[in-house]
Design a protein around this motif. Structure first.
Motif, short mmCIF file in Angstrom:
data_model
loop_
_atom_site.label_atom_id
_atom_site.label_comp_id
_atom_site.label_asym_id
_atom_site.label_seq_id
_atom_site.Cartn_x
_atom_site.Cartn_y
_atom_site.Cartn_z
N SER A 52 -11.63 14.24 78.92
CA SER A 52 -12.06 13.94 77.55
C SER A 52 -10.90 13.77 76.57
O SER A 52 -11.03 13.07 75.56
CB SER A 52 -12.95 15.09 77.05
N THR A 53 -9.78 14.38 76.84
CA THR A 53 -8.68 14.38 75.86
C THR A 53 -8.20 12.99 75.46
O THR A 53 -8.00 12.72 74.28
CB THR A 53 -7.50 15.23 76.37
N PRO A 54 -8.01 12.08 76.43
CA PRO A 54 -7.37 10.81 76.06
C PRO A 54 -8.27 9.81 75.34
O PRO A 54 -7.75 8.83 74.80
CB PRO A 54 -6.90 10.24 77.40
N GLY A 76 -5.07 7.50 87.10
CA GLY A 76 -4.13 8.30 87.89
C GLY A 76 -4.85 9.08 88.98
O GLY A 76 -4.27 9.54 89.96
N ASP A 77 -6.17 9.22 88.77
CA ASP A 77 -7.03 9.84 89.78
C ASP A 77 -8.45 9.43 89.46
O ASP A 77 -8.76 9.07 88.33
CB ASP A 77 -6.90 11.36 89.78
N ASP A 78 -9.30 9.46 90.48
CA ASP A 78 -10.69 9.14 90.17
C ASP A 78 -11.61 9.87 91.12
O ASP A 78 -11.23 10.24 92.24
CB ASP A 78 -10.98 7.65 90.22
N THR A 142 -3.20 18.77 87.59
CA THR A 142 -2.96 17.53 86.86
C THR A 142 -3.36 16.38 87.77
O THR A 142 -3.34 16.55 89.01
CB THR A 142 -1.49 17.39 86.41
N ALA A 143 -3.74 15.27 87.20
CA ALA A 143 -4.43 14.22 87.96
C ALA A 143 -5.54 14.94 88.73
O ALA A 143 -6.25 15.76 88.14
CB ALA A 143 -3.47 13.44 88.85
N SER A 144 -5.64 14.70 90.05
CA SER A 144 -6.57 15.54 90.82
C SER A 144 -5.81 16.36 91.84
O SER A 144 -6.24 16.54 93.00
CB SER A 144 -7.65 14.69 91.48
N ASP A 199 -4.74 27.83 75.39
CA ASP A 199 -4.75 28.32 76.78
C ASP A 199 -4.05 27.32 77.70
O ASP A 199 -3.18 27.69 78.50
CB ASP A 199 -6.20 28.54 77.25
N LYS A 200 -4.41 26.04 77.56
CA LYS A 200 -3.77 25.04 78.42
C LYS A 200 -2.28 24.93 78.09
O LYS A 200 -1.46 24.74 79.00
CB LYS A 200 -4.42 23.67 78.21
N ARG A 201 -1.96 25.04 76.82
CA ARG A 201 -0.54 24.96 76.44
C ARG A 201 0.24 26.06 77.15
O ARG A 201 1.30 25.82 77.74
CB ARG A 201 -0.38 25.13 74.92
#
Ligand SMILES: O=C(O)[C@H](O)[C@@H](O)[C@H](O)[C@H](O)COP(=O)(O)O
Length: 234
Positions: A52-54, A76-78, A142-144, A199-201
């Motif tokens: 959702s971020t991008p 980058g992943d699906d 990151t990615a998957s 948290d993610k940061r």
């Protein structure tokens, strides 16, 4: 919220008051990378994140005045779903960039796509990627690329992409995936990570501080490769 001003940050860290400012900065930066790639090599090849971020940045980027006919965009992943499935990252790319004139390249055609199918498609591209734009999960994926049965292969394969089945399956998208490998991500000319929330940061900062020894995939994947980070608290 552990928001100490003296908190360590990696090179290339960019912080924003809100998601809109971050989206604007990401869109402008990616447009600049695309413009430079076209000027230098005649084409631009980029992998973009799901999640959702991008989305706000995709909205702004898709409106940039670029020679989109020279741009190829892939996920980058699906997720291993059909393009009509709401979980499809390719469908999100098509939503924001389908009308630009860019070439959109799926990693996954449908639930039956194999890693070989994806690598055959990637082998036709003028590698390396100009940009790999990544997201980050609260578990440090990151990615998957998640910890789990395919993790070591994702970190070590020479293949550009591989099929993964995270264990446990991520609740927001409980399906197998095709993802770019760590090697493909590190080989790109530019890397960007966009993420929201403290948290993610904190997970990302720990991962980047650890480098390739990190228990968090994003630390091991990036392995201190030059990367730009775009963060906002919400
Ligand atoms: O297919 C995916 O889900 C993504 O590529 C994944 O790596 C995503 O970028 C992160 O999970 C962050 O997702 P949010 O932006 O939704 O937090």
């Amino acid at each position: 919220m552990n928001d100490r001003a003296d908190q360590w940050h990696p090179e290339g860290w960019h912080e924003f008051d809100g998601a809109d400012a971050m989206a604007q900065a990401c869109a402008e930066r990616v447009a600049g990378i695309i413009g430079n790639a076209i000027a230098e090599r005649g084409t631009a090849l980029l992998a973009v994140p799901g999640g959702s971020t991008p989305a706000p940045a995709f909205e702004l980027l898709g409106r940039q005045a670029l020679d989109w006919t020279k741009v190829t965009i892939l996920p980058g992943d699906d997720r291993m779903v059909d393009h009509g499935d709401p979980l499809s990252n390719f469908a999100m790319i098509d939503r924001y960039f389908g009308g630009t004139g860019a070439t959109l390249l799926p990693l996954v055609e449908d639930a039956g796509t194999s890693a070989d199918d994806a690598n055959r498609r990637l082998s036709t591209l003028p590698w390396p990627l100009d940009l790999v734009w990544l997201g980050a999960g609260g578990d440090g994926h990151t990615a998957s690329i998640f910890r789990g049965p395919d993790y070591l292969e994702a970190l070590t394969t020479d293949a550009r992409a591989l099929k993964v089945t995270p264990d446990p399956l991520p609740p927001e998208a409980p399906v197998s995936r095709i993802t770019l490998s760590a090697g493909a991500i590190r080989s790109a000319r530019h890397r960007m990570v966009s993420l929201r929330g403290t948290d993610k940061r904190d997970v990302l900062l720990a991962a980047m501080s650890d480098g390739n020894r990190s228990p968090y995939p994003i630390g091991a994947v990036l392995d201190r490769a030059d990367t730009e980070f775009y963060w906002s608290p919400a």
